[in-house]
Design a protein around this motif. Structure first.
Motif, PDB file in Angstrom:
ATOM      1  N   LEU A  79       0.670   3.514   8.231  1.00  0.00           N
ATOM      2  CA  LEU A  79      -0.342   4.566   8.135  1.00  0.00           C
ATOM      3  C   LEU A  79       0.173   5.809   7.422  1.00  0.00           C
ATOM      4  O   LEU A  79      -0.558   6.791   7.300  1.00  0.00           O
ATOM      5  N   ASP A  80       1.408   5.761   6.964  1.00  0.00           N
ATOM      6  CA  ASP A  80       1.928   6.867   6.164  1.00  0.00           C
ATOM      7  C   ASP A  80       1.082   6.979   4.888  1.00  0.00           C
ATOM      8  O   ASP A  80       0.798   5.968   4.237  1.00  0.00           O
ATOM      9  N   PRO A  81       0.630   8.188   4.514  1.00  0.00           N
ATOM     10  CA  PRO A  81      -0.221   8.314   3.318  1.00  0.00           C
ATOM     11  C   PRO A  81       0.369   7.705   2.057  1.00  0.00           C
ATOM     12  O   PRO A  81      -0.350   7.088   1.260  1.00  0.00           O
ATOM     13  N   ASP A  82       1.679   7.855   1.846  1.00  0.00           N
ATOM     14  CA  ASP A  82       2.308   7.241   0.668  1.00  0.00           C
ATOM     15  C   ASP A  82       2.271   5.721   0.753  1.00  0.00           C
ATOM     16  O   ASP A  82       1.983   5.038  -0.242  1.00  0.00           O
ATOM     17  N   VAL A  83       2.573   5.181   1.925  1.00  0.00           N
ATOM     18  CA  VAL A  83       2.578   3.728   2.092  1.00  0.00           C
ATOM     19  C   VAL A  83       1.172   3.163   1.876  1.00  0.00           C
ATOM     20  O   VAL A  83       1.008   2.110   1.247  1.00  0.00           O
ATOM     21  N   LEU A  84       0.153   3.857   2.358  1.00  0.00           N
ATOM     22  CA  LEU A  84      -1.220   3.419   2.105  1.00  0.00           C
ATOM     23  C   LEU A  84      -1.529   3.434   0.607  1.00  0.00           C
ATOM     24  O   LEU A  84      -2.151   2.507   0.075  1.00  0.00           O
ATOM     25  N   ALA A  85      -1.091   4.476  -0.070  1.00  0.00           N
ATOM     26  CA  ALA A  85      -1.325   4.560  -1.523  1.00  0.00           C
ATOM     27  C   ALA A  85      -0.649   3.406  -2.243  1.00  0.00           C
ATOM     28  O   ALA A  85      -1.230   2.786  -3.135  1.00  0.00           O
ATOM     29  N   TRP A  86       0.588   3.093  -1.863  1.00  0.00           N
ATOM     30  CA  TRP A  86       1.307   1.996  -2.505  1.00  0.00           C
ATOM     31  C   TRP A  86       0.639   0.656  -2.188  1.00  0.00           C
ATOM     32  O   TRP A  86       0.578  -0.231  -3.039  1.00  0.00           O
ATOM     33  N   THR A  87       0.134   0.504  -0.975  1.00  0.00           N
ATOM     34  CA  THR A  87      -0.533  -0.738  -0.590  1.00  0.00           C
ATOM     35  C   THR A  87      -1.746  -1.002  -1.475  1.00  0.00           C
ATOM     36  O   THR A  87      -1.946  -2.112  -1.986  1.00  0.00           O
ATOM     37  N   PHE A  88      -2.559   0.033  -1.683  1.00  0.00           N
ATOM     38  CA  PHE A  88      -3.801  -0.149  -2.425  1.00  0.00           C
ATOM     39  C   PHE A  88      -3.612  -0.029  -3.938  1.00  0.00           C
ATOM     40  O   PHE A  88      -4.566  -0.206  -4.684  1.00  0.00           O
ATOM     41  N   SER A  89      -2.395   0.226  -4.381  1.00  0.00           N
ATOM     42  CA  SER A  89      -2.128   0.197  -5.819  1.00  0.00           C
ATOM     43  C   SER A  89      -2.038  -1.236  -6.321  1.00  0.00           C
ATOM     44  O   SER A  89      -2.150  -1.496  -7.515  1.00  0.00           O
ATOM     45  N   GLY A  90      -1.846  -2.172  -5.382  1.00  0.00           N
ATOM     46  CA  GLY A  90      -1.788  -3.588  -5.736  1.00  0.00           C
ATOM     47  C   GLY A  90      -2.962  -4.326  -5.121  1.00  0.00           C
ATOM     48  O   GLY A  90      -4.090  -3.852  -5.119  1.00  0.00           O
TER      49      GLY A  90
END
Length: 231
Positions: A79-90
């Motif tokens: 749920l870290d904002p960066d981790v969410l961003a990286w998840t949805f980049s792929g």
């Protein structure tokens, strides 16, 4: 103008995205610091900083003589904002997306109900501003998605519950990146603004049960949209 991404942040994003996409699996070892830095075309200093970021987010562990390894998924701060961003980049995992909406379904309807009972006039005004910006810009734009994110954040803040308000960054990031992902994949078949207005109207009217049901409906329709965007 947005601040340019620094080199160590770019490296963390690249490696983090690779881990989240499965290019690196739990237990996999990263090559030595010198080899990895050379492969990425950077010096050892920004590479080390990137590794520290990923360790802090639970994606890696680094120990003397044992080296740097990808951790088990259970340790990732998903749920870290960066981790969410990286998840949805792929290509996000379908079960993870469903789980994210299940989590929101637990938190946000209850938060909307509390917000209806506790909101201030200033918070109502902030929600109105967010809705106006959503209507003006539309969710296909960064400004519109930022307004959507702020609306959900305002609902959590209006609960006047510090524990719930502390989730605002994670919930806001989930709103932002799921919406952006949907917009990139398919044209939304409907305008989601009316559901947001229904939530707002119930909160403004101090209707806790109405706010709960309106938020549940908003999330149900948002998940339907997300399903259409997934393979």
């Amino acid at each position: 103008m947005a601040r340019a991404e620094r080199l160590h942040q770019a490296i963390a994003r690249q490696l983090g995205s690779a881990i989240l996409s499965g290019a690196y699996r739990p237990g996999d070892a990263l090559d030595g610091e010198i080899e990895q830095a050379l492969a990425l075309g950077v010096s050892r200093t920004p590479y080390r900083e990137a590794i520290r970021i990923l360790v802090a987010k639970g994606l890696l562990e680094s120990r003397p003589r044992a080296g740097t390894h990808v951790t088990a998924r259970a340790r990732w701060t998903l749920l870290d904002p960066d981790v969410l961003a990286w998840t949805f980049s792929g290509e996000p995992d379908e079960q993870f997306v469903k789980g994210l909406f299940e989590l929101r379904g637990i938190i946000e309807p209850a938060a909307a109900s509390l917000a209806a009972q506790r909101r201030t006039e200033a918070q109502i005004a902030a929600m109105q501003d967010s809705l106006a910006s959503m209507a003006h810009h539309g969710l296909s734009s960064e400004d519109g998605r930022a307004a959507d994110q702020q609306f959900h954040r305002s609902v959590l803040e209006a609960t006047h519950n510090d524990a719930l308000a502390s989730l605002a960054s994670s919930v806001g990031a989930a709103v932002r990146w799921t919406t952006r992902f949907k917009q990139q994949r398919v044209a939304l078949p409907r305008d989601p603004l009316p559901e947001h207005i229904a939530v707002f109207d119930a909160i403004a009217a101090n209707d806790g049960e109405g706010a709960r049901h309106a938020m549940e409906e908003l999330l149900r329709l948002a998940l339907d949209d997300m399903a259409a965007a997934l393979p």
